[in-house]
Design a protein around this motif. Structure first.
Motif, PDB file in Angstrom:
ATOM      1  N   SER A 198       0.928  -1.294   0.151  1.00  0.00           N
ATOM      2  CA  SER A 198       0.039   0.014   0.086  1.00  0.00           C
ATOM      3  C   SER A 198       0.870   1.343   0.096  1.00  0.00           C
ATOM      4  N   ASP A 199       2.020   1.293   0.713  1.00  0.00           N
ATOM      5  CA  ASP A 199       2.698   2.347   0.826  1.00  0.00           C
ATOM      6  C   ASP A 199       3.547   2.599  -0.374  1.00  0.00           C
ATOM      7  N   ALA A 200       3.832   1.491  -1.032  1.00  0.00           N
ATOM      8  CA  ALA A 200       4.658   1.737  -2.292  1.00  0.00           C
ATOM      9  C   ALA A 200       3.771   1.993  -3.531  1.00  0.00           C
ATOM     10  N   VAL A 201       2.433   1.887  -3.437  1.00  0.00           N
ATOM     11  CA  VAL A 201       1.712   2.310  -4.491  1.00  0.00           C
ATOM     12  C   VAL A 201       1.528   4.040  -4.602  1.00  0.00           C
ATOM     13  N   GLU A 202       1.477   4.487  -3.415  1.00  0.00           N
ATOM     14  CA  GLU A 202       1.616   5.826  -2.888  1.00  0.00           C
ATOM     15  C   GLU A 202       3.048   6.479  -3.380  1.00  0.00           C
ATOM     16  N   ALA A 203       4.049   5.691  -2.855  1.00  0.00           N
ATOM     17  CA  ALA A 203       5.340   6.472  -3.097  1.00  0.00           C
ATOM     18  C   ALA A 203       5.859   6.186  -4.587  1.00  0.00           C
ATOM     19  N   CYS A 204       5.412   5.295  -5.264  1.00  0.00           N
ATOM     20  CA  CYS A 204       6.141   4.978  -6.454  1.00  0.00           C
ATOM     21  C   CYS A 204       4.786   5.320  -7.628  1.00  0.00           C
ATOM     22  N   ALA A 205       4.132   6.174  -7.087  1.00  0.00           N
ATOM     23  CA  ALA A 205       3.016   6.822  -8.113  1.00  0.00           C
ATOM     24  C   ALA A 205       3.619   7.204  -9.729  1.00  0.00           C
ATOM     25  N   GLY A 206       4.619   7.845  -9.301  1.00  0.00           N
ATOM     26  CA  GLY A 206       5.344   8.378 -10.583  1.00  0.00           C
ATOM     27  C   GLY A 206       5.921   7.702 -11.518  1.00  0.00           C
ATOM     28  N   GLY A 207       6.084   6.205 -11.228  1.00  0.00           N
ATOM     29  CA  GLY A 207       6.692   5.371 -12.012  1.00  0.00           C
ATOM     30  C   GLY A 207       8.282   4.842 -11.423  1.00  0.00           C
ATOM     31  N   PHE A 208       8.738   3.954 -11.861  1.00  0.00           N
ATOM     32  CA  PHE A 208      10.004   3.441 -11.267  1.00  0.00           C
ATOM     33  C   PHE A 208      10.493   2.537 -12.394  1.00  0.00           C
ATOM     34  N   PHE A 209      11.996   2.291 -12.207  1.00  0.00           N
ATOM     35  CA  PHE A 209      12.576   1.339 -13.099  1.00  0.00           C
ATOM     36  C   PHE A 209      12.655  -0.040 -12.214  1.00  0.00           C
ATOM     37  N   GLY A 210      12.699  -1.074 -12.963  1.00  0.00           N
ATOM     38  CA  GLY A 210      13.003  -2.528 -12.293  1.00  0.00           C
ATOM     39  C   GLY A 210      14.038  -3.278 -13.106  1.00  0.00           C
ATOM     40  N   GLU A 211      14.176  -4.539 -12.217  1.00  0.00           N
ATOM     41  CA  GLU A 211      15.257  -5.298 -13.067  1.00  0.00           C
ATOM     42  C   GLU A 211      14.996  -6.688 -12.503  1.00  0.00           C
ATOM     43  N   GLN A 212      15.141  -7.657 -13.650  1.00  0.00           N
ATOM     44  CA  GLN A 212      14.846  -8.846 -13.188  1.00  0.00           C
ATOM     45  C   GLN A 212      16.221 -10.001 -14.000  1.00  0.00           C
ATOM     46  N   ASP A 213      16.938 -10.559 -13.223  1.00  0.00           N
ATOM     47  CA  ASP A 213      18.057 -11.262 -13.776  1.00  0.00           C
ATOM     48  C   ASP A 213      18.745 -10.725 -15.048  1.00  0.00           C
ATOM     49  N   GLY A 214      18.894  -9.323 -14.663  1.00  0.00           N
ATOM     50  CA  GLY A 214      19.868  -8.391 -15.647  1.00  0.00           C
ATOM     51  C   GLY A 214      18.822  -7.891 -16.843  1.00  0.00           C
ATOM     52  N   GLU A 215      17.661  -8.130 -16.909  1.00  0.00           N
ATOM     53  CA  GLU A 215      16.802  -7.546 -17.808  1.00  0.00           C
ATOM     54  C   GLU A 215      15.973  -6.501 -17.074  1.00  0.00           C
ATOM     55  N   LYS A 216      16.275  -5.118 -17.815  1.00  0.00           N
ATOM     56  CA  LYS A 216      15.600  -3.908 -17.169  1.00  0.00           C
ATOM     57  C   LYS A 216      14.758  -3.205 -17.853  1.00  0.00           C
TER      58      LYS A 216
END
Length: 259
Positions: free
Chosen positions: A163-181
């Motif tokens: 719930s906190d992340a939904v509010e804190a990351c409303a503007g978007g974010f970058f992510g990575e999984q196993d080297g794929e960004k």
């Protein structure tokens, strides 16, 4: 595609075409009076969760089975900002927080047959018809359901982190999984199904490059010391900009098994 594949391919084994328990937990609402201590909820084992998670035949109109490709390791999935990790974990079928045990299943909507459909060769398709047919064939809701059991107040804290992340990351974010960004451009809270003791639902918009934005939908619901996380993608709907959501029949069926 980048993290649209990162966020769902590993969990749903799909390629988003963009250029490529026992008896359950104790009811925390059942108290003997104001300020009364709540009994400790039972922490479920993986074996118990396997009995409670949806199975074949539980959801009319959906095929339920194991998660194709499996759920990625928690260590392989991370956001550029740690406070957004709970969102990325939820999107990849990873239970948020630090569960004592967890299990997952995949529910795939069964394709409804149109009696007017007739076999057509590729040579007979006019320009654009093949692409339209492809999008129509991919217009299916695919949902990963993850059940997780927690010690103490772990379930409450894990849900709060989402719930906190939904509010804190409303503007978007970058992510990575196993080297794929990849990049998510927006996070928005949605109305949840209203099951369980408390819940949060949200949509994350993936930057799908030349094919435009691709929405991914998720909902996390607490049932006592157990969290049910639902992540849904519909490639065809995303490609045609048709609205979709976490399917109510899947949530309803899973909630019924957790009562």
């Amino acid at each position: 595609m980048r993290l649209c594949a990162t966020a769902v391919v590993s969990a749903l084994s799909l390629a988003l075409v963009t250029g490529c328990g026992g008896d359950g937990a104790e009811d925390p609402a059942d108290t003997s009076g104001k300020g009364a201590a709540k009994p400790a909820a039972k922490v479920l084992s993986t074996a118990e969760l396997n009995k409670l998670v949806i199975a074949k035949g539980d959801v009319p109109g959906y095929e339920v089975g194991s998660v194709e490709g499996g759920i990625p390791a928690r260590s392989e999935v991370k956001a550029d900002d740690a406070k957004c990790d709970p969102l990325l974990h939820s999107l990849t079928g990873i239970a948020p927080g630090n569960p004592a045990a967890n299990t997952s299943r995949m529910a795939t909507e069964e394709k409804k047959k149109d009696p007017t459909d007739a076999p057509t060769s590729l040579d007979d398709m006019a320009d654009g018809k093949f692409e339209d047919a492809l999008k129509q064939s991919m217009d299916l809701d695919v949902t990963v359901v993850t059940l997780a059991s927690y010690d103490g107040d772990g379930a409450e804290q894990a849900l709060k982190s989402v719930s906190d992340a939904v509010e804190a990351c409303a503007g978007g974010f970058f992510g990575e999984q196993d080297g794929e960004k990849g990049k998510f451009t927006k996070v928005a809270e949605e109305k949840s199904a209203g099951t369980g003791d408390e819940s949060v639902a949200f949509t994350v918009t993936n930057d799908a490059g030349e094919d435009g934005a691709m929405p991914l939908h998720a909902e996390v619901v607490r049932h006592g010391s157990t969290l049910a996380t639902y992540t849904t993608v519909n490639i065809g709907a995303g490609m045609t900009k048709k609205p979709y959501a976490v399917p109510a029949p899947v949530v309803k069926a899973q909630a019924a098994k957790l009562k």
